[in-house]
Design a protein around this motif. Structure first.
Motif, PDB file in Angstrom:
ATOM      1  N   LEU A  23      13.037  38.350 -30.571  1.00  0.00           N
ATOM      2  CA  LEU A  23      11.625  38.431 -31.728  1.00  0.00           C
ATOM      3  C   LEU A  23      10.923  39.162 -33.012  1.00  0.00           C
ATOM      4  N   VAL A  24      11.651  40.343 -32.741  1.00  0.00           N
ATOM      5  CA  VAL A  24      11.671  40.944 -34.016  1.00  0.00           C
ATOM      6  C   VAL A  24      12.413  40.675 -35.031  1.00  0.00           C
ATOM      7  N   SER A  25      13.520  39.872 -34.647  1.00  0.00           N
ATOM      8  CA  SER A  25      14.317  39.943 -36.177  1.00  0.00           C
ATOM      9  C   SER A  25      13.787  38.702 -36.790  1.00  0.00           C
ATOM     10  N   TRP A  26      13.058  37.399 -35.900  1.00  0.00           N
ATOM     11  CA  TRP A  26      12.131  36.579 -36.414  1.00  0.00           C
ATOM     12  C   TRP A  26      10.464  37.280 -37.225  1.00  0.00           C
ATOM     13  N   LEU A  27      10.497  38.004 -36.568  1.00  0.00           N
ATOM     14  CA  LEU A  27       9.782  38.499 -37.275  1.00  0.00           C
ATOM     15  C   LEU A  27       9.726  38.878 -39.056  1.00  0.00           C
ATOM     16  N   LEU A  28      10.772  40.008 -38.381  1.00  0.00           N
ATOM     17  CA  LEU A  28      11.511  40.830 -39.445  1.00  0.00           C
ATOM     18  C   LEU A  28      11.687  40.120 -41.336  1.00  0.00           C
ATOM     19  N   GLY A  29      12.569  38.895 -39.945  1.00  0.00           N
ATOM     20  CA  GLY A  29      13.361  38.066 -41.437  1.00  0.00           C
ATOM     21  C   GLY A  29      12.324  37.698 -41.891  1.00  0.00           C
ATOM     22  N   LYS A  30      10.852  36.984 -41.649  1.00  0.00           N
ATOM     23  CA  LYS A  30       9.913  37.265 -42.832  1.00  0.00           C
ATOM     24  C   LYS A  30       9.541  38.183 -44.137  1.00  0.00           C
ATOM     25  N   ALA A  31      10.169  39.345 -44.025  1.00  0.00           N
ATOM     26  CA  ALA A  31      10.206  40.366 -44.869  1.00  0.00           C
ATOM     27  C   ALA A  31      11.430  40.431 -45.371  1.00  0.00           C
ATOM     28  N   GLY A  32      12.378  39.282 -45.075  1.00  0.00           N
ATOM     29  CA  GLY A  32      13.007  39.925 -45.941  1.00  0.00           C
ATOM     30  C   GLY A  32      14.369  40.556 -45.557  1.00  0.00           C
ATOM     31  N   GLN A  33      14.104  40.935 -43.974  1.00  0.00           N
ATOM     32  CA  GLN A  33      14.708  42.115 -43.563  1.00  0.00           C
ATOM     33  C   GLN A  33      16.559  41.492 -42.906  1.00  0.00           C
ATOM     34  N   PRO A  34      17.244  42.174 -43.276  1.00  0.00           N
ATOM     35  CA  PRO A  34      18.668  41.445 -42.283  1.00  0.00           C
ATOM     36  C   PRO A  34      19.281  41.430 -40.421  1.00  0.00           C
ATOM     37  N   PRO A  35      19.307  40.710 -39.671  1.00  0.00           N
ATOM     38  CA  PRO A  35      18.866  41.231 -38.142  1.00  0.00           C
ATOM     39  C   PRO A  35      19.285  42.327 -37.627  1.00  0.00           C
ATOM     40  N   VAL A  36      20.516  43.006 -38.643  1.00  0.00           N
ATOM     41  CA  VAL A  36      20.844  44.521 -37.632  1.00  0.00           C
ATOM     42  C   VAL A  36      19.696  45.104 -37.750  1.00  0.00           C
ATOM     43  N   VAL A  37      18.462  45.330 -38.856  1.00  0.00           N
ATOM     44  CA  VAL A  37      17.205  45.676 -39.206  1.00  0.00           C
ATOM     45  C   VAL A  37      16.737  45.746 -37.721  1.00  0.00           C
ATOM     46  N   SER A  38      15.745  44.530 -37.870  1.00  0.00           N
ATOM     47  CA  SER A  38      15.269  44.085 -36.641  1.00  0.00           C
ATOM     48  C   SER A  38      15.771  44.834 -35.194  1.00  0.00           C
ATOM     49  N   GLU A  39      17.238  44.217 -34.778  1.00  0.00           N
ATOM     50  CA  GLU A  39      17.323  44.734 -32.812  1.00  0.00           C
ATOM     51  C   GLU A  39      17.868  46.222 -33.709  1.00  0.00           C
ATOM     52  N   MET A  40      17.908  46.883 -34.662  1.00  0.00           N
ATOM     53  CA  MET A  40      17.649  48.633 -34.010  1.00  0.00           C
ATOM     54  C   MET A  40      16.120  49.160 -34.364  1.00  0.00           C
ATOM     55  N   LEU A  41      15.199  48.363 -34.927  1.00  0.00           N
ATOM     56  CA  LEU A  41      13.937  48.684 -33.953  1.00  0.00           C
ATOM     57  C   LEU A  41      12.646  47.866 -32.236  1.00  0.00           C
ATOM     58  N   ALA A  42      13.840  46.655 -32.473  1.00  0.00           N
ATOM     59  CA  ALA A  42      13.758  46.713 -31.354  1.00  0.00           C
ATOM     60  C   ALA A  42      14.689  47.613 -30.388  1.00  0.00           C
ATOM     61  N   GLY A  43      14.846  47.797 -30.839  1.00  0.00           N
ATOM     62  CA  GLY A  43      15.491  48.803 -29.735  1.00  0.00           C
ATOM     63  C   GLY A  43      15.578  50.007 -28.927  1.00  0.00           C
ATOM     64  N   VAL A  44      14.444  50.411 -30.649  1.00  0.00           N
ATOM     65  CA  VAL A  44      13.956  51.732 -30.461  1.00  0.00           C
ATOM     66  C   VAL A  44      12.396  51.401 -29.359  1.00  0.00           C
ATOM     67  N   LEU A  45      11.712  50.451 -30.638  1.00  0.00           N
ATOM     68  CA  LEU A  45      10.113  49.927 -29.458  1.00  0.00           C
ATOM     69  C   LEU A  45      11.055  49.596 -27.942  1.00  0.00           C
ATOM     70  N   LEU A  46      11.509  49.043 -27.706  1.00  0.00           N
ATOM     71  CA  LEU A  46      12.027  49.451 -26.022  1.00  0.00           C
ATOM     72  C   LEU A  46      12.526  50.224 -25.597  1.00  0.00           C
ATOM     73  N   GLY A  47      12.401  51.405 -25.970  1.00  0.00           N
ATOM     74  CA  GLY A  47      12.545  52.581 -25.296  1.00  0.00           C
ATOM     75  C   GLY A  47      11.314  53.384 -25.015  1.00  0.00           C
TER      76      GLY A  47
END
Length: 421
Positions: A23-47
């Motif tokens: 989900l986060v990857s899809w949202l940030l992908g619209k801003a041109g961010q690569p999947p690895v960035v989204s996964e980093m942020l998603a991991g922090v948000l789940l903490g």
């Protein structure tokens, strides 16, 4: 909790992690961010920084303490496979015709942030609670310096490929510089970890084991991996299983001598000869590692990241200083080195932007430091923030540079007005 009780918790936790990361990857992908960035942020948000802050009972139910070691082990599997792919990519992206400039950019990109990071920790000394008990200020300073010197080479390669910059001057230069940068930074990290043990015995084991490992790789690494790929009696599945078994054996050895699994996996990727069969093995392992296992590592890291610690003004100021030093030391130094080597401004700026991203590689180093006992929760959170900020800014900065040059191009192409007599 018993294994029978942990199993269903593990399944639901993995399902939540993978879906949320997507989900986060899809949202940030619209801003041109690569999947690895989204996964980093998603991991922090789940903490504890978000889910644990808003819904502590939900987080405790999803990620109970006994589940964390399981996530760690499974995440390590993903790291071993990912670092193997990164090592293989390192070998494939070597650029020889840019050796002088790449060496200068890499030297600046390692030395300047390393020195600035060390100086920052020495200046703040005991004013900021970033050192675990029993860890010397020298070890903490060296670790922070090395962490700031790291470049996210695998992500850098992915961004260059996805944006169509492969083969360009700045793309080739960034790849060559990033590869050298990461190799040097990982070696320095191994040295810091050896000294951090504080005892002669473990340091000698690490040094001696590393020498033996290096000699074996140099003398027989390519032969063994090449023979595995060329073996006529093995089918595709046999080569895949043989590669995974070799990776896990090397990961076990490097873990045992104190170099950690990621070093061994990266080295195997570097020495593996390039061939169609090797490419097939890497292409088979990479999607599984990236799509399934790596998000578990990100979540494990996020569960240990507490942005609430930034509520301490001392930690917050140190974090701001760390981010500033990281950007100035890496982006600024790489840009300056490229310019001094005669590169155009546009090329130098893009190289600096790409080299500035820390991404997954810094998270790996942080977790290694945390497991070694030389990083506490405050320092871990600060450096995760550095990794997020420097990685998030890469794609927007590249897009802005492209936009700026696109606007200048028509103006430059417009003919000068002829004065009327």
């Amino acid at each position: 909790m018993t294994p029978t009780e942990l199993a269903p918790r593990f399944f639901i936790a993995v399902a939540v992690i993978l879906l949320f990361c997507r989900l986060v990857s899809w949202l940030l992908g619209k801003a041109g961010q690569p999947p690895v960035v989204s996964e980093m942020l998603a991991g922090v948000l789940l903490g504890p920084s978000l889910l644990g802050l808003l819904f502590p009972q939900v987080q405790a139910a999803l990620f109970p303490a006994p589940l964390l070691p399981v996530l760690y082990v499974v995440g390590q599997v993903g790291l071993v496979l990912f670092m193997f792919q990164a090592g293989y990519a390192f070998k494939s992206h070597r650029v020889t015709n840019l050796a002088g400039t790449a060496g200068a950019v890499s030297l600046a990109g390692v030395t300047v942030p390393l020195l600035l990071g060390v100086l920052l920790v020495l200046v703040t000394a005991d004013a900021v609670p970033i050192r675990p008990d029993g860890v010397s200020i020298g070890v903490s300073a060296a670790f922070v310096g090395v962490a700031l010197a790291i470049t996210a080479f695998p992500m850098l390669a992915r961004i260059i490929t996805e944006r169509g910059h492969a083969g360009t001057r700045h793309g080739s230069l960034a790849l060559a510089s990033g590869a050298i940068d990461d190799m040097v930074a990982w070696i320095m990290l191994a040295v810091v970890l050896a000294f951090a043990s504080g005892k002669a015995g473990p340091a000698f084991v690490t040094a001696g084991g590393a020498v033996v490992f290096g000699l074996v790789l140099w003398l027989g690494g390519g032969r063994v991996t090449g023979a595995l790929m060329r073996a006529g009696r093995l089918d595709d599945r046999g080569r895949l299983l043989g590669t995974v078994a070799l990776l896990f054996l090397v990961a076990w050895y490097t873990d045992e001598i104190g170099l950690y699994a990621v070093f061994g996996a990266f080295a195997v990727g570097v020495v593996m000869p390039r061939s169609e069969r090797s490419d097939q093995v890497v292409e088979t392992l990479t999607p599984v590692a990236s799509a399934v296992f790596l998000p578990l590592f990100f979540t494990f890291s996020g569960l240990r990241t507490e942005f609430g610690l930034l509520g301490d003004p001392r930690v917050l100021l140190f974090a701001a200083a760390c981010v500033t030093v990281a950007i100035a030391g890496k982006f600024g130094a790489c840009w300056a080195a490229a310019r001094l080597r005669g590169e155009p401004s546009g090329v130098a700026l893009r190289v600096g932007a790409l080299m500035n991203a820390r991404g997954l590689m810094q998270l790996i180093a942080l977790n290694v430091g945390l497991e070694a006992g030389i990083v506490n929760s405050s320092l871990f959170t600060v450096l995760v923030l550095v990794a997020l900020v420097t990685t998030l800014m890469t794609t927007p900065l590249l897009s802005w540079l492209e936009y700026r040059e696109a606007r200048r191009a028509p103006a430059a192409a417009e003919p000068a007005a002829v004065p009327v007599a």
